[in-house]
Design an enzyme around this catalytic site. Structure first.
Site, short mmCIF file in Angstrom:
data_model
loop_
_atom_site.label_atom_id
_atom_site.label_comp_id
_atom_site.label_asym_id
_atom_site.label_seq_id
_atom_site.Cartn_x
_atom_site.Cartn_y
_atom_site.Cartn_z
N CYS A 110 0.87 -1.18 0.00
CA CYS A 110 0.00 0.00 0.00
C CYS A 110 0.92 1.23 0.00
O CYS A 110 2.07 1.13 -0.40
CB CYS A 110 -0.99 -0.02 1.17
SG CYS A 110 -0.27 0.21 2.81
N ASN B 91 2.56 1.51 4.29
CA ASN B 91 2.83 0.24 4.96
C ASN B 91 2.51 0.28 6.46
O ASN B 91 3.21 -0.31 7.27
CB ASN B 91 4.27 -0.23 4.71
CG ASN B 91 4.54 -1.68 5.09
OD1 ASN B 91 5.62 -1.99 5.56
ND2 ASN B 91 3.59 -2.56 4.86
N CYS C 239 -1.25 0.61 7.30
CA CYS C 239 -2.69 0.31 7.43
C CYS C 239 -3.07 -0.94 6.63
O CYS C 239 -3.19 -2.03 7.17
CB CYS C 239 -3.54 1.49 6.97
SG CYS C 239 -3.37 2.98 7.95
N ARG C 240 -3.27 -0.75 5.33
CA ARG C 240 -3.82 -1.82 4.50
C ARG C 240 -2.87 -2.99 4.28
O ARG C 240 -3.26 -4.15 4.43
CB ARG C 240 -4.27 -1.26 3.15
CG ARG C 240 -5.45 -0.33 3.26
CD ARG C 240 -5.74 0.37 1.95
NE ARG C 240 -4.77 1.43 1.71
CZ ARG C 240 -4.77 2.22 0.66
NH1 ARG C 240 -5.69 2.05 -0.28
NH2 ARG C 240 -3.89 3.17 0.51
N SER C 241 -1.63 -2.71 3.90
CA SER C 241 -0.74 -3.83 3.58
C SER C 241 -0.35 -4.66 4.80
O SER C 241 -0.31 -5.88 4.71
CB SER C 241 0.49 -3.36 2.78
OG SER C 241 1.24 -2.40 3.47
N ASP D 187 -8.35 3.50 1.44
CA ASP D 187 -7.41 3.83 2.52
C ASP D 187 -8.20 4.27 3.75
O ASP D 187 -8.90 5.28 3.71
CB ASP D 187 -6.48 4.95 2.05
CG ASP D 187 -5.35 5.23 3.01
OD1 ASP D 187 -5.35 4.66 4.13
OD2 ASP D 187 -4.46 6.01 2.65
#
Length: 163
Positions: free
Chosen positions: A9, A12, A14-16, A127
């Site tokens: 993401c 690095n 939150c999402r990933s 996000d």
């Protein structure tokens, strides 16, 4: 032979890392933990060396996932050792494909939600950074939904390597 997957993401945090944690748990549950290596990175280095966003940590722990993480920036040299690079949204997909040193490396980049048949043409995991707890929970739901199809695809590749 180890099959390597990296989730990417922007920062690095939150999402990933969420996708990394969920997918690693799925790999272990499937009995593939010795065959599949899972990690994550960001397209930008803003948060290198930091832990995951506290809201990411909270939602992961609430759902019994590992929340340990240290942010890092994706390095194009990693393409040589990776089998699959999973982008969390279309902007990451484009950035990663531009970073790829070869066309073969660019072909390794896929969108996470492309593995979720219920995504209905919406390719991006939004996000959650500027949102609240509900945005992080929604992100986790999308990641979990796509992880089922991704695991099936990775299992097929791993079993193909073993044959």
């Amino acid at each position: 032979m180890t099959y390597r997957v990296c989730f990417v993401c922007t920062g690095n945090i939150c999402r990933s890392p969420m996708a990394e944690s969920v997918f690693r748990a799925r790999v272990v549950q499937a009995g593939l933990d010795g065959l599949v290596e899972v990690d994550s990175a960001g397209t930008d280095g803003w948060h290198e060396g930091e832990g995951a966003d506290p809201r990411t940590v909270t939602v992961l722990r609430e759902h019994d996932y590992d929340a340990g993480h240290t942010a890092r920036r994706f390095d194009p040299s990693w393409f040589a050792r990776l089998d699959l690079v999973i982008a969390l949204d279309s902007s990451h997909l484009g950035a990663l494909r531009r970073l790829a040193p070869t066309e073969r490396d660019a072909e390794k980049v896929r969108l996470l939600r492309s593995y979720d048949p219920a995504a209905d043409g919406d390719p991006d995991v939004p996000d959650p950074y500027y949102g609240g707890a509900e945005d992080f929970a929604a992100c986790l739901e999308m990641v979990e939904a796509a992880s089922t199809g991704l695991l099936a695809a990775v299992r097929e590749q791993v079993e193909g390597h073993a044959a």
